[in-house]
Design an enzyme around this catalytic site. Structure first.
Site, mmCIF file in Angstrom:
data_model
loop_
_atom_site.group_PDB
_atom_site.id
_atom_site.type_symbol
_atom_site.label_atom_id
_atom_site.label_comp_id
_atom_site.label_asym_id
_atom_site.label_seq_id
_atom_site.Cartn_x
_atom_site.Cartn_y
_atom_site.Cartn_z
ATOM 1 N N ARG A 194 -20.392 -21.782 42.737
ATOM 2 C CA ARG A 194 -19.085 -21.649 42.088
ATOM 3 C C ARG A 194 -18.788 -22.532 41.201
ATOM 4 N NH1 ARG A 194 -20.658 -17.165 43.355
ATOM 5 N NH2 ARG A 194 -19.834 -15.841 44.387
ATOM 6 N N ASP A 246 11.834 -9.577 41.127
ATOM 7 C CA ASP A 246 10.531 -8.920 41.002
ATOM 8 C C ASP A 246 10.425 -8.906 39.172
ATOM 9 O OD1 ASP A 246 8.404 -6.926 42.433
ATOM 10 O OD2 ASP A 246 8.631 -6.397 40.330
ATOM 11 N N TYR A 268 0.326 -20.662 44.316
ATOM 12 C CA TYR A 268 -0.243 -21.678 44.303
ATOM 13 C C TYR A 268 -0.541 -22.365 43.099
ATOM 14 C CZ TYR A 268 -5.019 -24.482 44.664
ATOM 15 O OH TYR A 268 -5.765 -25.337 44.816
ATOM 16 N N SER A 286 -3.694 -10.682 44.059
ATOM 17 C CA SER A 286 -4.791 -11.485 43.694
ATOM 18 C C SER A 286 -5.935 -11.449 44.817
ATOM 19 C CB SER A 286 -4.594 -12.747 43.322
ATOM 20 O OG SER A 286 -4.134 -13.691 44.438
ATOM 21 N N ALA A 345 2.608 -14.086 38.300
ATOM 22 C CA ALA A 345 3.230 -13.218 39.309
ATOM 23 C C ALA A 345 2.156 -12.285 39.379
ATOM 24 C CB ALA A 345 4.419 -12.857 39.247
ATOM 25 N N ARG A 372 -21.243 -11.590 51.958
ATOM 26 C CA ARG A 372 -19.966 -10.814 51.873
ATOM 27 C C ARG A 372 -20.127 -10.137 50.761
ATOM 28 N NH1 ARG A 372 -14.784 -14.552 50.080
ATOM 29 N NH2 ARG A 372 -15.742 -14.634 48.062
ATOM 30 N N TYR A 414 -8.950 -5.373 41.314
ATOM 31 C CA TYR A 414 -8.416 -6.617 40.717
ATOM 32 C C TYR A 414 -8.863 -7.123 39.560
ATOM 33 C CZ TYR A 414 -7.469 -11.460 40.663
ATOM 34 O OH TYR A 414 -6.728 -12.749 40.087
ATOM 35 N N HIS A 471 -10.175 -18.141 51.112
ATOM 36 C CA HIS A 471 -10.836 -19.169 50.438
ATOM 37 C C HIS A 471 -11.593 -20.157 50.955
ATOM 38 C CE1 HIS A 471 -7.962 -17.529 47.369
ATOM 39 N NE2 HIS A 471 -9.177 -17.305 46.877
HETATM 40 N N1 UDP Z 1 -17.478 -18.505 51.413
HETATM 41 C C1 UDP Z 1 -18.060 -18.540 52.541
HETATM 42 N N2 UDP Z 1 -17.459 -18.662 53.703
HETATM 43 C C2 UDP Z 1 -15.899 -18.278 53.673
HETATM 44 C C3 UDP Z 1 -15.208 -18.122 52.728
HETATM 45 C C4 UDP Z 1 -16.065 -18.204 51.358
HETATM 46 O O1 UDP Z 1 -19.322 -18.756 52.716
HETATM 47 O O2 UDP Z 1 -15.388 -18.270 54.917
HETATM 48 C C5 UDP Z 1 -17.964 -18.286 49.939
HETATM 49 C C6 UDP Z 1 -17.717 -17.074 49.265
HETATM 50 O O3 UDP Z 1 -19.075 -16.349 49.731
HETATM 51 C C7 UDP Z 1 -18.245 -17.679 47.775
HETATM 52 C C8 UDP Z 1 -17.752 -19.085 47.970
HETATM 53 O O4 UDP Z 1 -17.427 -19.493 49.381
HETATM 54 O O5 UDP Z 1 -19.579 -17.691 47.599
HETATM 55 C C9 UDP Z 1 -16.322 -19.299 47.351
HETATM 56 O O6 UDP Z 1 -15.495 -18.027 47.840
HETATM 57 P P1 UDP Z 1 -13.921 -18.142 47.747
HETATM 58 O O7 UDP Z 1 -13.475 -17.119 48.458
HETATM 59 O O8 UDP Z 1 -13.493 -19.446 47.906
HETATM 60 O O9 UDP Z 1 -13.482 -17.589 46.282
HETATM 61 P P2 UDP Z 1 -14.291 -16.820 45.152
HETATM 62 O O10 UDP Z 1 -15.376 -17.180 44.442
HETATM 63 O O11 UDP Z 1 -14.607 -15.367 46.138
HETATM 64 O O12 UDP Z 1 -13.035 -16.456 44.217
#
Ligand code: UDP
Length: 328
Positions: A222, A52, A12, A78, A75, A283, A142, A190
């Site tokens: 974010r 690789d 990406y 993630s 590479a 989450r 990670y 994401h």
């Molecule tokens: N998020 C959400 N629902 C989803 C995916 C992500 O509410 O289906 C929230 C997640 O908890 C975070 C924000 O969106 O607060 C961004 O998450 P993402 O996975 O895009 O990026 P990260 O911040 O984890 O790198």
């Protein structure tokens, strides 16, 4: 003039960086295993090697045949969740293989590298916006796999003269403005692509992960940066290394945050579709707020985000998803 080797150039962020570099007249060569990358994300005219980063013979061939002068190293694996289940995979794929790659590059006389690091090195920050100066404390393998590489660079510089820039990415988002390339992860985790897939009717809706965070609307905040601005950060980092600037670590974000609810609201506006929203539990491992302090990269590298307002991010991503509903 030599070439820039882009590892992970079919991914990406890598593929957008290839596009930005070429638009500025640079010669690039891509090395990508295609484990997570997409061959179609790299134009036919660009020299491409499927392989690789740990294939020392292949790295030698690419460096010698293309007169590689510097490397942008994307590479990597993630996925935070995957790293919790398979920490050894991350320490091997990211840390160990990068160590071998850099050793090979130094032997071949290539001593300039721009490296994809991550805000995940910070863990749960005590103060936002987050400065590069605060102690790092990753809360998943990670983040640790990337921090170990940053740390190794200090010693490789002292011993062998490695010149390096580590870019700690906040939330990369958006797609090329000409619609040619965009974001496709398998599986997709994401927020922005998932919201847009819901708009396309490919998912029932979007689940909000937690509404009881300590933020103005209860959802996580974010720092979203357009992938083209992020790509430009790599170009500027490379130029800094070429003019013998000091090695170092830089946050790459905008200094501005948006909540999950704000992202969904903007996606509804851009798409004109009333995307169904379900409020769900938190989450694990999500900090309330992650926002970059960006003075350092603005001053030292001259980065000015041009495309990172939420609407441009979402409109460009929407164009990509609408035109490529099943990805590449
Ligand atoms: N998020 C959400 N629902 C989803 C995916 C992500 O509410 O289906 C929230 C997640 O908890 C975070 C924000 O969106 O607060 C961004 O998450 P993402 O996975 O895009 O990026 P990260 O911040 O984890 O790198």
């Amino acid at each position: 003039m030599g070439s820039i080797l882009i590892t992970g150039g079919a991914g990406y962020i890598g593929s957008h960086t290839v596009q930005v570099l070429r638009a500025q007249g640079a010669q690039v060569v891509v090395l990508d295993s295609l484990v997570t990358g997409h061959r179609k994300a790299v134009p036919e005219e660009v020299p491409f090697y499927q392989g690789d980063i740990s294939d020392s013979g292949l790295v030698r061939t690419v460096v010698e045949d293309h007169g590689v002068e510097a490397v942008i190293h994307f590479a990597a694996r993630s996925l935070v969740g995957e790293s919790m289940l398979k920490p050894d995979l991350y320490f091997y794929e990211n840390t160990a293989k990068t160590n071998l790659l850099v050793a090979n590059l130094l032997q071949l006389g290539v001593n300039k590298i721009v490296f994809s690091s991550t805000a995940a090195v910070y863990g749960l920050p005590e103060v936002v916006p987050i400065s590069e100066e605060v102690p790092t404390n990753p809360i998943n393998p990670y983040g640790l796999s990337k921090r170990m590489i940053e740390e190794s660079f200090h010693w490789l510089e002292k011993a062998y003269g490695l010149k390096w820039v580590a870019l700690r990415y906040f939330n990369a988002a958006g797609a090329s403005l000409d619609g040619s390339i965009g974001e496709e992860h398998l599986p997709e985790t994401h927020l922005i692509p998932l919201v847009l897939k819901a708009a396309l009717g490919q998912r029932e809706g979007i689940q909000v992960f937690g509404t009881d965070y300590n933020t103005m609307d209860g959802t996580c905040i974010r720092d979203y940066i357009h992938v083209l601005d992020l790509a430009e950060a790599h170009v500027l980092a490379l130029k800094a290394l070429e003019r013998q600037s000091a090695s170092g670590i830089f946050n790459v974000g905008t200094g501005q945050g948006y909540s999950v609810r704000e992202v969904i609201k903007s996606a509804k506006k851009v798409t004109g579709i009333d995307i169904p929203v379900v409020e769900g539990p938190r989450r694990s491992g999500d900090p309330d707020v992650l926002i970059a302090k960006v003075d350092k990269i603005e001053k030292a590298l001259g980065l000015k985000a041009k495309y990172s307002d939420l609407e441009t991010i979402i409109a460009s991503a929407w164009q990509w998803h609408k035109n490529n509903p099943h990805g590449y």
